[in-house]
Scaffold this motif. Structure first.
Motif, PDB file in Angstrom:
ATOM      1  N   UNK A   5      -1.723   0.947   5.550  1.00 35.70           N
ATOM      2  CA  UNK A   5      -3.098   1.202   5.136  1.00 35.70           C
ATOM      3  C   UNK A   5      -3.209   2.585   4.517  1.00 35.70           C
ATOM      4  N   UNK A   6      -3.834   2.641   3.352  1.00 38.59           N
ATOM      5  CA  UNK A   6      -4.104   3.914   2.700  1.00 38.59           C
ATOM      6  C   UNK A   6      -5.278   3.730   1.758  1.00 38.59           C
ATOM      7  N   UNK A   7      -5.950   4.832   1.442  1.00 35.90           N
ATOM      8  CA  UNK A   7      -7.068   4.797   0.509  1.00 35.90           C
ATOM      9  C   UNK A   7      -6.667   5.531  -0.755  1.00 35.90           C
ATOM     10  N   UNK A   8      -7.058   4.968  -1.892  1.00 37.44           N
ATOM     11  CA  UNK A   8      -6.691   5.562  -3.173  1.00 37.44           C
ATOM     12  C   UNK A   8      -7.692   5.099  -4.224  1.00 37.44           C
ATOM     13  N   UNK A   9      -7.908   5.894  -5.232  1.00 43.97           N
ATOM     14  CA  UNK A   9      -8.762   5.511  -6.355  1.00 43.97           C
ATOM     15  C   UNK A   9      -7.907   4.869  -7.438  1.00 43.97           C
ATOM     16  N   UNK A  10      -8.343   3.726  -7.907  1.00 42.44           N
ATOM     17  CA  UNK A  10      -7.611   3.031  -8.974  1.00 42.44           C
ATOM     18  C   UNK A  10      -7.780   3.810 -10.275  1.00 42.44           C
ATOM     19  N   UNK A  11      -6.710   3.946 -11.021  1.00 43.93           N
ATOM     20  CA  UNK A  11      -6.741   4.631 -12.312  1.00 43.93           C
ATOM     21  C   UNK A  11      -6.322   3.634 -13.380  1.00 43.93           C
ATOM     22  N   UNK A  20       4.881   8.340   0.428  1.00 43.07           N
ATOM     23  CA  UNK A  20       5.347   8.173   1.816  1.00 43.07           C
ATOM     24  C   UNK A  20       5.672   6.712   2.148  1.00 43.07           C
ATOM     25  N   UNK A  21       5.295   5.783   1.251  1.00 41.40           N
ATOM     26  CA  UNK A  21       5.598   4.374   1.448  1.00 41.40           C
ATOM     27  C   UNK A  21       6.672   3.908   0.464  1.00 41.40           C
ATOM     28  N   UNK A  22       7.559   4.799   0.047  1.00 38.76           N
ATOM     29  CA  UNK A  22       8.543   4.450  -0.970  1.00 38.76           C
ATOM     30  C   UNK A  22       9.498   3.342  -0.519  1.00 38.76           C
ATOM     31  N   UNK A  32      -4.437  -6.960  -0.162  1.00 35.14           N
ATOM     32  CA  UNK A  32      -5.819  -7.262   0.209  1.00 35.14           C
ATOM     33  C   UNK A  32      -6.657  -6.048  -0.172  1.00 35.14           C
ATOM     34  N   UNK A  33      -7.677  -6.267  -1.004  1.00 34.77           N
ATOM     35  CA  UNK A  33      -8.526  -5.173  -1.463  1.00 34.77           C
ATOM     36  C   UNK A  33      -9.830  -5.148  -0.683  1.00 34.77           C
ATOM     37  N   UNK A  34     -10.215  -3.984  -0.223  1.00 31.35           N
ATOM     38  CA  UNK A  34     -11.512  -3.762   0.411  1.00 31.35           C
ATOM     39  C   UNK A  34     -12.209  -2.674  -0.403  1.00 31.35           C
TER      40      UNK A  34
END
Length: 72
Positions: A5-11, A20-22, A32-34
Motif C-alpha cells: 500500500x502506498x499513496x501517489x499522484x498519477x502523472x 522501496x518496492x523495486x 486496485x484503485x481507491x
C-alpha cells in the motif's frame, strides 16, 4: 498474493511504483484503485429554464392533493 500500500499522484495517466518496492518491478500484479475525491458520474440534468413560467395551474392545488390521497 502479497499486498503493498502506498499513496501517489498519477502523472500523465501513469502511476509509478516507489523505489522501496523495486522487488515487484516487472511482476504480474493485480491493481486496485481507491480515489479519495468523489468522481462526478451523474448524467447532466435537463435545464428547465426555457419552460419556467409558461405553465399555469388552474384549480385548487390543495384539493387536488386531497383527491389523490383519497385514491389510496
Amino acid at each position: 498474493m502479497q499486498a503493498f500500500e502506498f499513496e501517489i499522484n498519477a502523472k500523465r495517466n501513469l502511476i509509478e511504483i516507489p523505489p522501496q518496492y523495486k522487488k515487484i518491478y516487472s511482476k504480474h500484479m493485480k491493481v486496485i484503485l481507491l480515489v479519495s475525491e468523489k468522481l462526478i458520474t451523474k448524467k447532466q440534468q435537463y435545464d428547465f429554464s426555457d419552460v419556467v413560467g409558461k405553465l399555469e395551474w388552474q384549480g385548487d392545488a390543495v384539493q387536488e392533493q386531497r383527491n389523490i390521497r383519497d385514491e389510496w
